[in-house]
Design an enzyme around this catalytic site. Structure first.
Site, PDB file in Angstrom:
ATOM      1  N   ASP A 179      42.446 -56.297 -96.900  1.00  0.00           N
ATOM      2  CA  ASP A 179      41.882 -57.085 -97.997  1.00  0.00           C
ATOM      3  C   ASP A 179      40.805 -57.937 -97.339  1.00  0.00           C
ATOM      4  OD1 ASP A 179      41.151 -58.934 -99.904  1.00  0.00           O
ATOM      5  OD2 ASP A 179      43.173 -59.234-100.667  1.00  0.00           O
ATOM      6  N   HIS A 180      39.538 -57.597 -97.573  1.00  0.00           N
ATOM      7  CA  HIS A 180      38.470 -58.221 -96.787  1.00  0.00           C
ATOM      8  C   HIS A 180      38.400 -59.730 -96.991  1.00  0.00           C
ATOM      9  CE1 HIS A 180      36.238 -57.607-100.598  1.00  0.00           C
ATOM     10  NE2 HIS A 180      35.562 -58.677-100.226  1.00  0.00           N
ATOM     11  N   HIS A 242      42.901 -60.467-104.032  1.00  0.00           N
ATOM     12  CA  HIS A 242      42.152 -61.627-103.537  1.00  0.00           C
ATOM     13  C   HIS A 242      42.735 -62.957-104.022  1.00  0.00           C
ATOM     14  CE1 HIS A 242      39.507 -58.588-102.237  1.00  0.00           C
ATOM     15  NE2 HIS A 242      38.628 -58.616-103.211  1.00  0.00           N
TER      16      HIS A 242
END
Length: 511
Positions: A179-180, A242
């Site tokens: 998950d960047h 996010h």
């Protein structure tokens, strides 16, 4: 970092071009890759290795933090990139890939270490994993790690099926779900600000914090992703990953050790403490969903979501959602977490606002001054930094109290050379540091939470609210907070009808 061969599945795609190749180059320029590595690009499209290296060069020239300045250095770097056209459903191609891999292992002395990055659609993960095993690529003495992009499934049942396929081949410790947002500097900085400062942690609880607000806003519409987005929506695209990740970072307990599993254990405990919605009415009381209609921004007319390419003209997919979330444990009982995300909003930003409880009314200065609460703001994107708002006497006045701000601007220090999230995460995966990757139990708990919301939305669609493109979303999202006596705090002075940050006297303590 030990040497390794990196395999990029989907090497001709947008993610590889915009993020992965520039990340490799930055790591190389900073000495974090060393010389014992190779990168194999894999896709169906026929390319030669020379053409592939040209693609990588164009990608770096356009998107990388560092520009190519030394031809000799570039030649050394580019020589490690190989390309192979591969049909991922044909196991014979994986046997050929294994032959190439054996040569690269010997040429660059990588010790059989292999990292497989799947920049592919999730439904392909299982086949690729199975064929990696059948093709002999997992039989070397070194480590073998699998990095996979979100979305990890569409809901809990699909995520469980996908995880089952991967676990037939890889152990959980070798699966790195990326998950960047967890690679972003300021998201990671939340942990350090909390636990490295003695004056924050004693205040980090329901005795002193009134509420926490997490905003992830985008100015763009769905662009070319209309087909994908219409089957996903804001809840699955942003909420399940996010938004909940940032909530976990804010709410987690201090880990007992600085060890990846201990840190991830504490994040999972937050998800287990989330108050589950009891039924559809409970969801509709605490969650607002919206879809943008036609509007305008900066003088430009914007189309409605249903008018976008590849979107169903009768679509009920949400492009916005806001929710009141509760973490029912001793630290956070009674403190609402407000989260919101949406497309076609006025500002592109990601911020976390901690609103502290105000001083009691009718005591000392509060008797004759209407004072604003103290705020601690983590600015994640686009400008990275930390912002602290407090009250102080206006210079030269007769006891006039005004809000003043102390602003640590991280972007001002580093400028455009702020490390990209993918650089940190690629580096961590190659070192075997799983701290900022998502564990399976974390994924499962997050899906079980949002699935309840999605199920309630499937029951009826009359709670889908329209909001004009270019606005801050449905009015009902504002009422989520006003019902509790709070308000959304403005984002860079852009919230309509709310406090104007231009009135705040700004004292820069570090730029």
């Amino acid at each position: 970092m030990s040497g390794a061969v990196f395999y990029i599945f989907g090497a001709t795609g947008d993610l590889a071009k915009r993020k992965l190749f520039p990340a490799f180059y930055s790591l190389y320029r900073e000495g974090k890759l060393g010389e014992n590595f190779a990168v194999v690009g894999l896709a169906r499209r026929p390319r030669t290795s020379e053409q592939f290296r040209d693609d990588v060069k164009h990608s770096i020239q356009e998107f990388a933090r560092y520009k190519i300045t030394d031809d000799e250095e570039w030649t050394r770097f580019a020589s490690r990139f190989e390309y192979m056209s591969l049909d991922i459903n044909n196991v014979a191609g994986f046997h050929e890939l294994n032959v190439l891999s054996t040569r690269l292992d010997e040429q660059y002395q990588t010790g059989g270490n292999r990292l497989f990055y799947l920049a592919l659609a999730p439904e392909l993960f299982g086949n690729v994993s199975y064929n990696l095993s059948e093709g002999g690529l997992l039989k070397t003495k070194g480590w073998h790690r699998l990095v996979i992009e979100k979305p990890f499934g569409y809901d809990l049942p699909s995520a469980e099926r996908l995880n089952g396929q991967l676990r037939q081949v890889f152990e959980e410790k070798d699966i790195y779900r990326i998950d960047h947002y967890l690679g972003k500097e300021m998201v990671q900085n939340i942990e350090f600000v909390r636990f490295a400062n003695a004056f924050f942690e004693p205040l980090w609880n329901n005795k002193y914090i009134a509420n926490i607000q997490i905003t992830l806003s985008e100015t763009v519409g769905v662009e070319e992703r209309g087909g994908y987005y219409d089957h996903s929506g804001a809840l699955r695209d942003m909420g399940q990953n996010h938004m909940l990740q940032m909530l976990m970072m804010m709410a987690m307990e201090p880990p007992s050790r600085l060890h990846p599993e201990d840190i991830r254990d504490e994040k999972v405990k937050v998800l287990r403490s989330l108050r589950l919605f009891e039924d559809g009415d409970d969801v509709r009381t605490n969650v607002v969903r919206g879809q943008y209609s036609s509007g305008s921004s900066k003088g430009k007319t914007l189309p409605a979501y249903r008018e976008e390419d590849s979107v169903n003209p009768q679509s009920t997919t949400e492009t916005y959602f806001a929710a009141r979330v509760h973490v029912d444990n001793f630290r956070w009982a009674g403190v609402p977490f407000y989260i919101r995300t949406g497309k076609r909003l006025p500002v592109k930003t990601t911020e976390v606002v901690v609103e502290f409880k105000n001083i009691p009314n009718n005591v000392y200065l509060a008797k004759k001054h209407d004072m604003e609460p103290n705020l601690l703001v983590f600015r994640v994107n686009p400008m990275e930094g930390i912002y602290l708002k407090m009250n102080a006497k206006q210079p030269g006045s007769e006891g006039v109290i005004v809000p003043v701000a102390m602003d640590f601007c991280q972007s001002c220090q580093i400028g455009i050379n702020t490390p990209e999230a993918y650089e940190r995460l690629l580096y961590d995966a190659a070192r075997g540091d799983s701290t900022y990757f998502t564990r399976w139990d974390e994924v499962a708990l997050a899906w079980s939470y949002v699935d309840r919301i999605a199920a309630a939305w499937n029951e009826k669609t009359d709670d889908l609210k329209e909001y004009p493109a270019g606005s801050w979303g449905p009015e009902e999202a504002t009422r989520l907070l006003t019902d509790d006596g709070f308000k959304w705090w403005p984002i860079n002075g852009q919230n309509e009808g709310e406090v104007d940050w231009e009135t705040v006297q700004k004292t820069t303590v570090l730029t």
